[in-house]
Design an enzyme around this catalytic site. Structure first.
Site, mmCIF file in Angstrom:
data_model
loop_
_atom_site.group_PDB
_atom_site.id
_atom_site.type_symbol
_atom_site.label_atom_id
_atom_site.label_comp_id
_atom_site.label_asym_id
_atom_site.label_seq_id
_atom_site.Cartn_x
_atom_site.Cartn_y
_atom_site.Cartn_z
ATOM 1 N N CYS A 47 5.770 13.863 25.703
ATOM 2 C CA CYS A 47 5.333 14.310 24.562
ATOM 3 C C CYS A 47 3.948 13.443 23.928
ATOM 4 C CB CYS A 47 6.509 13.480 23.563
ATOM 5 S SG CYS A 47 8.010 13.811 24.388
ATOM 6 N N HIS A 93 4.807 12.451 16.744
ATOM 7 C CA HIS A 93 5.834 13.587 17.285
ATOM 8 C C HIS A 93 7.393 13.019 16.545
ATOM 9 C CE1 HIS A 93 8.219 13.942 20.750
ATOM 10 N NE2 HIS A 93 8.648 12.854 20.973
ATOM 11 N N ASN A 109 13.702 17.387 18.900
ATOM 12 C CA ASN A 109 12.008 16.729 19.266
ATOM 13 C C ASN A 109 12.045 17.550 20.784
ATOM 14 O OD1 ASN A 109 10.835 15.917 21.342
ATOM 15 N ND2 ASN A 109 11.675 13.743 21.539
HETATM 16 N N1 ACO Z 1 28.076 12.327 21.422
HETATM 17 C C1 ACO Z 1 28.583 10.945 20.784
HETATM 18 N N2 ACO Z 1 28.475 9.592 21.527
HETATM 19 C C2 ACO Z 1 27.113 10.159 22.385
HETATM 20 C C3 ACO Z 1 26.632 10.883 22.440
HETATM 21 C C4 ACO Z 1 26.497 11.792 22.076
HETATM 22 N N3 ACO Z 1 26.645 12.994 22.263
HETATM 23 N N4 ACO Z 1 25.729 10.309 24.009
HETATM 24 C C5 ACO Z 1 26.486 9.560 24.191
HETATM 25 N N5 ACO Z 1 27.450 9.325 23.696
HETATM 26 C C6 ACO Z 1 28.185 7.709 23.380
HETATM 27 C C7 ACO Z 1 27.058 7.091 24.268
HETATM 28 O O1 ACO Z 1 28.144 7.072 26.069
HETATM 29 C C8 ACO Z 1 27.358 5.290 24.028
HETATM 30 O O2 ACO Z 1 29.309 4.445 24.644
HETATM 31 P P1 ACO Z 1 29.784 3.824 24.810
HETATM 32 O O3 ACO Z 1 28.605 2.325 24.404
HETATM 33 O O4 ACO Z 1 31.102 4.060 25.145
HETATM 34 O O5 ACO Z 1 28.711 3.679 26.514
HETATM 35 C C9 ACO Z 1 27.363 5.583 22.789
HETATM 36 O O6 ACO Z 1 27.512 6.674 22.226
HETATM 37 C C10 ACO Z 1 26.138 4.461 22.368
HETATM 38 O O7 ACO Z 1 24.823 5.270 23.476
HETATM 39 P P2 ACO Z 1 23.896 5.116 23.553
HETATM 40 O O8 ACO Z 1 23.474 5.643 24.726
HETATM 41 O O9 ACO Z 1 23.708 3.733 23.057
HETATM 42 O O10 ACO Z 1 23.331 5.109 21.593
HETATM 43 P P3 ACO Z 1 21.848 4.971 20.910
HETATM 44 O O11 ACO Z 1 22.029 4.181 19.885
HETATM 45 O O12 ACO Z 1 20.705 4.150 21.705
HETATM 46 O O13 ACO Z 1 21.626 6.615 20.971
HETATM 47 C C11 ACO Z 1 19.589 8.168 21.139
HETATM 48 C C12 ACO Z 1 20.829 7.286 21.386
HETATM 49 C C13 ACO Z 1 19.820 9.101 19.888
HETATM 50 C C14 ACO Z 1 19.079 8.565 22.726
HETATM 51 C C15 ACO Z 1 18.386 6.827 20.763
HETATM 52 O O14 ACO Z 1 18.620 6.395 22.300
HETATM 53 C C16 ACO Z 1 17.283 7.584 20.886
HETATM 54 O O15 ACO Z 1 16.630 8.644 20.613
HETATM 55 N N6 ACO Z 1 16.686 7.182 21.602
HETATM 56 C C17 ACO Z 1 14.806 7.526 21.146
HETATM 57 C C18 ACO Z 1 15.039 8.338 22.463
HETATM 58 C C19 ACO Z 1 13.282 9.712 22.758
HETATM 59 O O16 ACO Z 1 12.268 8.889 21.558
HETATM 60 N N7 ACO Z 1 13.115 10.050 23.075
HETATM 61 C C20 ACO Z 1 12.236 11.137 23.627
HETATM 62 C C21 ACO Z 1 11.108 10.541 24.354
HETATM 63 S S1 ACO Z 1 9.870 11.399 23.589
HETATM 64 C C22 ACO Z 1 9.295 12.560 25.102
HETATM 65 O O17 ACO Z 1 8.437 12.261 25.909
HETATM 66 C C23 ACO Z 1 9.881 13.417 26.639
#
Ligand code: ACO
Length: 347
Positions: free
Chosen positions: A130, A274, A304
């Site tokens: 990114c 970003h 994203n």
């Molecule tokens: N819908 C419903 N539930 C979901 C989904 C979904 N799409 N995806 C995951 N869950 C569930 C999980 O299984 C988990 O369930 P559990 O507690 O029973 O195990 C629960 O929701 C919480 O999951 P987390 O992954 O802990 O959720 P979190 O609050 O961390 O949010 C997210 C996830 C949105 C991905 C967040 O962590 C985030 O934005 N992280 C940053 C990611 C990012 O910016 N990445 C880009 C990098 S850029 C690049 O270089 C490509």
């Protein structure tokens, strides 16, 4: 390209030039995919996605219609050339930031040069996830300031959808990402007040395991990660770890760049960041006490879009008149690598 002044010994003498943004353009696939469309493919909900990410919709390429990283990059650069009132032959070099090249060989940038009709100019893919576009801006500035080049196209294009799984097994990543491209053209100018004020480029390869796309079942899964055929060529992300890293790093690298430039947060007219997660962006906005108008957010509509994210924002901001000549603008990104960086400009 005009001749570069040389000093004895063949060393290029940097001329005193400024660097300006001559044009900007972007491109999106034809097909928007709303959260409610994803609800039909996987166990998720509009409410969960909006609450965790701020995303309502994103665009995904339709490969059956010929949409790809190359097609989006071509369209965005065509648009940037039109905006700059330039012909493809006026370009000296293309830097294409992408982590979703069409193939590992040839560089997609070479095909992009050919598609737009830029002849045999240099064309390079830059891979910094990114951060690719922001890193490329800094590199293009250096190449123009050194006197080696006068007009460089800096393009960010990604179609991460090809490494996503649109079912329950991929629901934590496929909801986040969208496909897009954005392009800018940087040109030498006699106005030396225009150009880069400060920049930062960082990486921490120890953290690569937090975000990777395995190519091989045998070799690419780190210790403690369960390997399987289904995960090969699919984005693997520790969302919580990346989120935590991003919140701290985003503010840290902005502050470092402001300190290097001797500026305060409100001396910068616009932060073009970003778009990784709306919560990460609003946290940075709050940390620096910026009003809503100074840190742009479009993740709600496009998700994203990896290396396309920053130039896509810039195109929207330029077209709506919110970014214009004379302003100070900071570009900020973080991503896989892990990488993080900034590019602070006097436009
Ligand atoms: N819908 C419903 N539930 C979901 C989904 C979904 N799409 N995806 C995951 N869950 C569930 C999980 O299984 C988990 O369930 P559990 O507690 O029973 O195990 C629960 O929701 C919480 O999951 P987390 O992954 O802990 O959720 P979190 O609050 O961390 O949010 C997210 C996830 C949105 C991905 C967040 O962590 C985030 O934005 N992280 C940053 C990611 C990012 O910016 N990445 C880009 C990098 S850029 C690049 O270089 C490509």
């Amino acid at each position: 390209m005009s001749p570069v002044p040389a000093i004895p010994g063949g060393i290029v003498q940097p001329p005193s030039v400024g660097v300006r943004f001559a044009g900007v353009g972007s491109a999106l696939p034809s097909k928007p995919v709303k959260n409610t469309d994803l609800e039909k493919l996987m166990d998720t909900s509009d409410e969960w996605i909006v609450q965790r990410t701020g995303i309502h919709s994103r665009y995904v390429v339709d490969r059956s219609r010929g949409e790809s990283t190359l097609s989006l990059a071509t369209q965005s650069l065509d648009n940037a050339l039109t905006d700059a009132h330039m012909k493809p032959g006026d370009l000296d070099l293309i830097l294409l930031a992408t982590m979703t090249a069409e193939m590992s060989c040839p560089p997609t940038a070479c095909r992009l040069a050919s598609e737009i009709g830029a002849g045999t100019i240099g064309a390079i893919d830059v891979t910094a996830a990114c951060c690719g576009f922001v890193y490329s801006l800094n590199m293009a500035y250096g190449l123009i300031r050194s006197g080696l080049y006068r007009s460089i196209a800096v393009v960010g294009a990604d179609t991460l959808s090809k490494y996503l799984q649109y079912d329950n097994s991929g629901r934590s990543t496929s909801i986040l990402f969208g496909d897009a491209a954005g392009a800018t053209i940087l040109r030498a100018t006699d106005d030396t007040s225009k150009g880069l004020i400060a920049q930062a480029m960082h990486s921490d390869g120890n953290r690569w395991v937090d975000l990777y796309i395995p190519e091989s079942l045998e070799h690419d899964f780190p210790d403690g990660h369960e390997a399987s055929d289904e995960k090969v060529q699919r984005v693997q992300m520790n969302g919580r770890a990346v989120f935590k890293f991003a919140v701290g790093t985003f503010s840290g690298v902005i502050q470092q760049t402001l300190d290097d430039a001797g500026l305060h947060a409100d001396d910068v007219d616009m932060y073009v960041c970003h778009q990784s997660n709306a919560r990460i962006l609003t946290a940075a906005r709050d940390r620096f006490g910026l009003d809503q108008d100074r840190l742009y957010i479009n993740i709600d509509r496009v998700g994203n879009t990896v290396a396309a994210s920053v130039p896509l924002c810039l195109d929207e901001l330029t077209k709506s008149g919110r970014v214009k000549e004379g302003q100070r603008v900071m570009f900020v990104a973080f991503g896989g690598g892990l990488t993080w960086g900034t590019s602070l400009w006097q436009l």
